[in-house]
Scaffold this motif. Structure first.
Motif, PDB file in Angstrom:
ATOM      1  N   LEU A 199      52.261  27.359  -9.650  1.00 57.22           N
ATOM      2  CA  LEU A 199      52.441  28.727 -10.132  1.00 57.22           C
ATOM      3  C   LEU A 199      52.210  29.734  -9.010  1.00 57.22           C
ATOM      4  CD1 LEU A 199      52.676  30.734 -12.613  1.00 57.22           C
ATOM      5  CD2 LEU A 199      50.201  30.594 -12.708  1.00 57.22           C
ATOM      6  N   LEU A 200      51.111  29.602  -8.300  1.00 59.34           N
ATOM      7  CA  LEU A 200      50.806  30.522  -7.208  1.00 59.34           C
ATOM      8  C   LEU A 200      51.842  30.433  -6.091  1.00 59.34           C
ATOM      9  CD1 LEU A 200      46.928  30.136  -6.894  1.00 59.34           C
ATOM     10  CD2 LEU A 200      48.210  31.952  -8.026  1.00 59.34           C
ATOM     11  N   SER A 201      52.241  29.222  -5.746  1.00 59.39           N
ATOM     12  CA  SER A 201      53.207  29.025  -4.674  1.00 59.39           C
ATOM     13  C   SER A 201      54.576  29.615  -5.020  1.00 59.39           C
ATOM     14  CB  SER A 201      53.342  27.526  -4.381  1.00 59.39           C
ATOM     15  OG  SER A 201      54.369  27.295  -3.464  1.00 59.39           O
ATOM     16  N   SER A 202      55.029  29.374  -6.220  1.00 57.17           N
ATOM     17  CA  SER A 202      56.349  29.876  -6.602  1.00 57.17           C
ATOM     18  C   SER A 202      56.353  31.394  -6.771  1.00 57.17           C
ATOM     19  CB  SER A 202      56.847  29.189  -7.871  1.00 57.17           C
ATOM     20  OG  SER A 202      55.958  29.409  -8.931  1.00 57.17           O
ATOM     21  N   LEU A 203      55.237  31.964  -7.221  1.00 61.21           N
ATOM     22  CA  LEU A 203      55.154  33.425  -7.304  1.00 61.21           C
ATOM     23  C   LEU A 203      55.143  34.051  -5.914  1.00 61.21           C
ATOM     24  CD1 LEU A 203      52.649  34.018 -10.232  1.00 61.21           C
ATOM     25  CD2 LEU A 203      55.091  34.540 -10.196  1.00 61.21           C
ATOM     26  N   SER A 204      54.488  33.399  -4.976  1.00 61.66           N
ATOM     27  CA  SER A 204      54.484  33.933  -3.607  1.00 61.66           C
ATOM     28  C   SER A 204      55.883  33.856  -3.000  1.00 61.66           C
ATOM     29  CB  SER A 204      53.470  33.208  -2.735  1.00 61.66           C
ATOM     30  OG  SER A 204      53.874  31.887  -2.493  1.00 61.66           O
ATOM     31  N   LYS A 205      56.658  32.826  -3.325  1.00 57.91           N
ATOM     32  CA  LYS A 205      58.046  32.724  -2.853  1.00 57.91           C
ATOM     33  C   LYS A 205      58.918  33.792  -3.510  1.00 57.91           C
ATOM     34  CE  LYS A 205      61.785  30.821  -1.128  1.00 57.91           C
ATOM     35  NZ  LYS A 205      62.097  30.801   0.274  1.00 57.91           N
ATOM     36  N   ALA A 206      58.683  34.043  -4.777  1.00 63.36           N
ATOM     37  CA  ALA A 206      59.511  34.996  -5.506  1.00 63.36           C
ATOM     38  C   ALA A 206      59.308  36.421  -5.030  1.00 63.36           C
ATOM     39  CB  ALA A 206      59.230  34.893  -7.006  1.00 63.36           C
ATOM     40  N   TYR A 207      58.096  36.771  -4.633  1.00 62.43           N
ATOM     41  CA  TYR A 207      57.806  38.160  -4.298  1.00 62.43           C
ATOM     42  C   TYR A 207      57.446  38.379  -2.832  1.00 62.43           C
ATOM     43  CZ  TYR A 207      57.883  38.658  -9.292  1.00 62.43           C
ATOM     44  OH  TYR A 207      58.283  38.637 -10.605  1.00 62.43           O
ATOM     45  N   LYS A 208      57.864  37.454  -1.971  1.00 63.64           N
ATOM     46  CA  LYS A 208      57.610  37.591  -0.547  1.00 63.64           C
ATOM     47  C   LYS A 208      58.270  38.870  -0.031  1.00 63.64           C
ATOM     48  CE  LYS A 208      58.440  33.872   1.637  1.00 63.64           C
ATOM     49  NZ  LYS A 208      59.045  32.779   2.379  1.00 63.64           N
ATOM     50  N   LYS A 209      57.601  39.599   0.855  1.00 68.03           N
ATOM     51  CA  LYS A 209      58.138  40.849   1.389  1.00 68.03           C
ATOM     52  C   LYS A 209      59.320  40.624   2.322  1.00 68.03           C
ATOM     53  CE  LYS A 209      54.807  44.491   1.519  1.00 68.03           C
ATOM     54  NZ  LYS A 209      53.882  45.245   2.370  1.00 68.03           N
ATOM     55  N   ASP A 210      59.487  39.409   2.800  1.00 69.33           N
ATOM     56  CA  ASP A 210      60.550  39.075   3.743  1.00 69.33           C
ATOM     57  C   ASP A 210      61.918  39.213   3.079  1.00 69.33           C
ATOM     58  OD1 ASP A 210      61.855  38.188   5.978  1.00 69.33           O
ATOM     59  OD2 ASP A 210      61.325  36.081   5.706  1.00 69.33           O
ATOM     60  N   ASP A 211      62.872  39.805   3.784  1.00 66.81           N
ATOM     61  CA  ASP A 211      64.216  40.019   3.245  1.00 66.81           C
ATOM     62  C   ASP A 211      65.101  38.789   3.380  1.00 66.81           C
ATOM     63  OD1 ASP A 211      66.184  41.506   1.993  1.00 66.81           O
ATOM     64  OD2 ASP A 211      66.944  42.371   3.860  1.00 66.81           O
ATOM     65  N   ASN A 212      64.604  37.719   4.022  1.00 71.01           N
ATOM     66  CA  ASN A 212      65.419  36.527   4.239  1.00 71.01           C
ATOM     67  C   ASN A 212      65.658  35.732   2.960  1.00 71.01           C
ATOM     68  OD1 ASN A 212      65.653  37.109   6.937  1.00 71.01           O
ATOM     69  ND2 ASN A 212      63.849  35.904   7.488  1.00 71.01           N
ATOM     70  N   ALA A 213      64.763  35.818   2.007  1.00 73.16           N
ATOM     71  CA  ALA A 213      64.926  35.076   0.748  1.00 73.16           C
ATOM     72  C   ALA A 213      65.961  35.801  -0.118  1.00 73.16           C
ATOM     73  CB  ALA A 213      63.605  34.977   0.014  1.00 73.16           C
ATOM     74  N   MET A 214      66.955  35.056  -0.549  1.00 74.36           N
ATOM     75  CA  MET A 214      68.002  35.645  -1.387  1.00 74.36           C
ATOM     76  C   MET A 214      67.453  35.908  -2.787  1.00 74.36           C
ATOM     77  SD  MET A 214      71.217  33.337  -0.040  1.00 74.36           S
ATOM     78  CE  MET A 214      71.987  33.438  -1.593  1.00 74.36           C
ATOM     79  N   LEU A 215      68.113  36.816  -3.490  1.00 74.80           N
ATOM     80  CA  LEU A 215      67.661  37.190  -4.824  1.00 74.80           C
ATOM     81  C   LEU A 215      67.693  35.995  -5.777  1.00 74.80           C
ATOM     82  CD1 LEU A 215      66.613  39.681  -6.216  1.00 74.80           C
ATOM     83  CD2 LEU A 215      68.939  40.232  -6.902  1.00 74.80           C
ATOM     84  N   VAL A 216      68.677  35.123  -5.625  1.00 73.26           N
ATOM     85  CA  VAL A 216      68.755  33.945  -6.494  1.00 73.26           C
ATOM     86  C   VAL A 216      67.582  32.998  -6.232  1.00 73.26           C
ATOM     87  CG1 VAL A 216      70.275  32.574  -4.994  1.00 73.26           C
ATOM     88  CG2 VAL A 216      70.362  32.264  -7.462  1.00 73.26           C
ATOM     89  N   GLN A 217      67.128  32.921  -4.978  1.00 72.43           N
ATOM     90  CA  GLN A 217      65.961  32.095  -4.663  1.00 72.43           C
ATOM     91  C   GLN A 217      64.695  32.699  -5.277  1.00 72.43           C
ATOM     92  OE1 GLN A 217      66.448  32.257  -0.391  1.00 72.43           O
ATOM     93  NE2 GLN A 217      66.931  30.059  -0.319  1.00 72.43           N
ATOM     94  N   ARG A 218      64.607  34.012  -5.247  1.00 76.89           N
ATOM     95  CA  ARG A 218      63.460  34.682  -5.848  1.00 76.89           C
ATOM     96  C   ARG A 218      63.429  34.442  -7.358  1.00 76.89           C
ATOM     97  NH1 ARG A 218      61.172  38.298  -2.304  1.00 76.89           N
ATOM     98  NH2 ARG A 218      62.412  38.803  -0.474  1.00 76.89           N
ATOM     99  N   ARG A 219      64.580  34.524  -7.982  1.00 78.49           N
ATOM    100  CA  ARG A 219      64.646  34.286  -9.429  1.00 78.49           C
ATOM    101  C   ARG A 219      64.332  32.834  -9.757  1.00 78.49           C
ATOM    102  NH1 ARG A 219      69.999  38.006 -10.511  1.00 78.49           N
ATOM    103  NH2 ARG A 219      68.901  39.995 -10.381  1.00 78.49           N
ATOM    104  N   ALA A 220      64.743  31.908  -8.884  1.00 77.11           N
ATOM    105  CA  ALA A 220      64.406  30.499  -9.092  1.00 77.11           C
ATOM    106  C   ALA A 220      62.896  30.292  -8.977  1.00 77.11           C
ATOM    107  CB  ALA A 220      65.140  29.623  -8.082  1.00 77.11           C
ATOM    108  N   GLY A 221      62.258  30.969  -8.017  1.00 79.15           N
ATOM    109  CA  GLY A 221      60.801  30.910  -7.894  1.00 79.15           C
ATOM    110  C   GLY A 221      60.117  31.440  -9.137  1.00 79.15           C
ATOM    111  N   LEU A 222      60.649  32.525  -9.699  1.00 87.35           N
ATOM    112  CA  LEU A 222      60.101  33.074 -10.936  1.00 87.35           C
ATOM    113  C   LEU A 222      60.277  32.093 -12.092  1.00 87.35           C
ATOM    114  CD1 LEU A 222      58.882  35.478 -12.477  1.00 87.35           C
ATOM    115  CD2 LEU A 222      61.217  36.255 -12.874  1.00 87.35           C
ATOM    116  N   PHE A 223      61.428  31.421 -12.155  1.00 87.22           N
ATOM    117  CA  PHE A 223      61.676  30.432 -13.212  1.00 87.22           C
ATOM    118  C   PHE A 223      60.699  29.265 -13.097  1.00 87.22           C
ATOM    119  CE2 PHE A 223      63.806  26.556 -14.674  1.00 87.22           C
ATOM    120  CZ  PHE A 223      63.980  26.882 -16.011  1.00 87.22           C
ATOM    121  N   ILE A 224      60.479  28.789 -11.877  1.00 83.14           N
ATOM    122  CA  ILE A 224      59.531  27.688 -11.669  1.00 83.14           C
ATOM    123  C   ILE A 224      58.126  28.122 -12.068  1.00 83.14           C
ATOM    124  CG2 ILE A 224      58.430  26.250  -9.899  1.00 83.14           C
ATOM    125  CD1 ILE A 224      61.187  26.255  -8.469  1.00 83.14           C
ATOM    126  N   ALA A 225      57.761  29.364 -11.747  1.00 82.81           N
ATOM    127  CA  ALA A 225      56.449  29.885 -12.131  1.00 82.81           C
ATOM    128  C   ALA A 225      56.315  29.959 -13.646  1.00 82.81           C
ATOM    129  CB  ALA A 225      56.231  31.266 -11.516  1.00 82.81           C
TER     130      ALA A 225
END
Length: 130
Positions: free
Chosen positions: A86-112
């Motif tokens: 949960l903590l890991s996927s939330l950190s991936k979803a809301y990372k300040k870095d612009d390199n993560a695509m929006l679909v990856q962020r949403r996938a991190g939120l789904f995993i969380a």
């Protein structure tokens, strides 16, 4: 009131606050996004709410674990692993870095969300292994 019951109540309030924070913060990935970044509106409040609730959950969980003399059921280990997911996927979803695509962020939120639902299910069911 018994100390362990009071800490357990505080722990569950932290869980409820964490669920609320994750739900509210999830909307930032769907409305008002800026490129690949979440909506910045209310960011500091949402981050503080989420970090505060996760810290409260971890600290009260450790206190409860100490009060039970570290005597746990086998499903507890799955709960700890899911909390780390949960903590890991939330950190991936809301990372300040612009390199993560929006679909990856949403996938991190789904995993969380799946990890959170699994944790709550484990606590409710309390399965017996073996």
């Amino acid at each position: 009131m018994e100390t362990q019951l009071l800490i357990k109540i505080i722990h569950m309030c932290g869980v409820a606050l964490g669920c609320f924070a994750i739900l509210i913060r999830a909307f930032t990935l769907f409305k008002g996004t800026q490129g690949n970044l979440p909506n910045p509106a209310g960011r500091k409040l949402f981050v503080a709410l989420q970090h505060g609730s996760m810290t409260l959950i971890a600290l009260t969980g450790l206190v409860l674990l100490y009060m039970k003399n570290f005597d746990v059921q086998p499903w507890f280990y799955a709960k700890v692993v899911l909390f780390l997911v949960l903590l890991s996927s939330l950190s991936k979803a809301y990372k300040k870095d612009d390199n993560a695509m929006l679909v990856q962020r949403r996938a991190g939120l789904f995993i969380a969300a799946v990890a959170l639902i699994s944790i709550i299910t484990l606590v409710i069911i309390k399965p017996v292994f073996g």
